[in-house]
Design an enzyme around this catalytic site. Sequence first.
Site, mmCIF file in Angstrom:
data_model
loop_
_atom_site.group_PDB
_atom_site.id
_atom_site.type_symbol
_atom_site.label_atom_id
_atom_site.label_comp_id
_atom_site.label_asym_id
_atom_site.label_seq_id
_atom_site.Cartn_x
_atom_site.Cartn_y
_atom_site.Cartn_z
ATOM 1 N N SER A 1 0.829 -1.198 0.000
ATOM 2 C CA SER A 1 0.000 0.000 0.000
ATOM 3 C C SER A 1 0.870 1.258 0.000
ATOM 4 O O SER A 1 1.640 1.461 -0.936
ATOM 5 C CB SER A 1 -0.972 -0.045 1.186
ATOM 6 O OG SER A 1 -2.006 0.886 1.031
ATOM 7 N N ASP B 1 -10.466 -3.479 -5.005
ATOM 8 C CA ASP B 1 -9.573 -2.497 -4.390
ATOM 9 C C ASP B 1 -9.680 -1.194 -5.168
ATOM 10 O O ASP B 1 -9.539 -1.202 -6.397
ATOM 11 C CB ASP B 1 -8.131 -3.017 -4.425
ATOM 12 C CG ASP B 1 -7.140 -2.134 -3.693
ATOM 13 O OD1 ASP B 1 -7.524 -1.041 -3.228
ATOM 14 O OD2 ASP B 1 -5.970 -2.528 -3.588
ATOM 15 N N HIS C 1 -8.012 -5.151 -0.923
ATOM 16 C CA HIS C 1 -6.714 -4.488 -0.797
ATOM 17 C C HIS C 1 -5.713 -5.328 -0.006
ATOM 18 O O HIS C 1 -6.017 -5.789 1.104
ATOM 19 C CB HIS C 1 -6.939 -3.138 -0.112
ATOM 20 C CG HIS C 1 -5.744 -2.267 -0.022
ATOM 21 N ND1 HIS C 1 -5.045 -1.830 -1.135
ATOM 22 C CD2 HIS C 1 -5.127 -1.700 1.059
ATOM 23 C CE1 HIS C 1 -4.063 -1.046 -0.740
ATOM 24 N NE2 HIS C 1 -4.081 -0.956 0.578
#
Length: 250
Positions: A95, A193, A223
């Site tokens: 991320s 996501d 995600h």
Amino acid sequence: IPVLVFNPAHSANLPVIIHYHGGGFIAPLIPALEHSLWQDAKTYGAIVFAVDYRVGPENKFPAAVNDSYAAFKWIVAHGSEFGGDTSRIVLMGNSAGANLAAVVTQKAKKEGIAGKIKLQVLNGLPADLRPQHMETSVSYQQNATGYFQTKAACYFAVECYAPGETANPEVSPLLTEDLSGLPPAVIINAEFDPLREDGILYAARLRKAGVRVRDKCFAGQIHLLLGLPADATEIKDYETMVKSAMNESF
């Protein structure tokens, strides 16, 4: 800059993984992540250096980038003291950490030291943090709510981390014009996501620039592939992709 070192094999001459954690540029390296870092060291037969870069809103851009890059250069110089083989370095990020790994790789190229990085592994990459992108990206609209990571959370992270700076390629690495000469990449995306299209776009740009890329969008997942047990097929597929890329890059 705090750096946690994981070497469960207690061995030397191991590949080096420099890990940049997720958390929207606003969460530090929390203890809950330590087991997964230890597990990565075991899975990949590596020594993992986890960088606890400064986060917003107290420390806005470029603090996280500066910390991440400084840690990279320090580990290049000193990783062998901890049992690492610094000729085999992987940058790995989740991320926000994937964003930082991509940015560090690009900065290394500018300084002529990208060759120190043999592989970049980017999971759930936020590649373009501009508001206009968030409002036009298909995956941001399709997955704005309901799948853990939300569009609103992305906006909040950007406002805490880099308000007014989103057109800077060191915030939005997709905006860098020339991506040639970067190390090979593994890019992991998930169907549900908001950031799915970011990873797909970055993989396409890297390929067009002649960079070797392995990428996969995991159907039905959210995600970072969050919520899956360690023995899930998707996790094993992800690990196999990384292992294959490491074997090829080393």
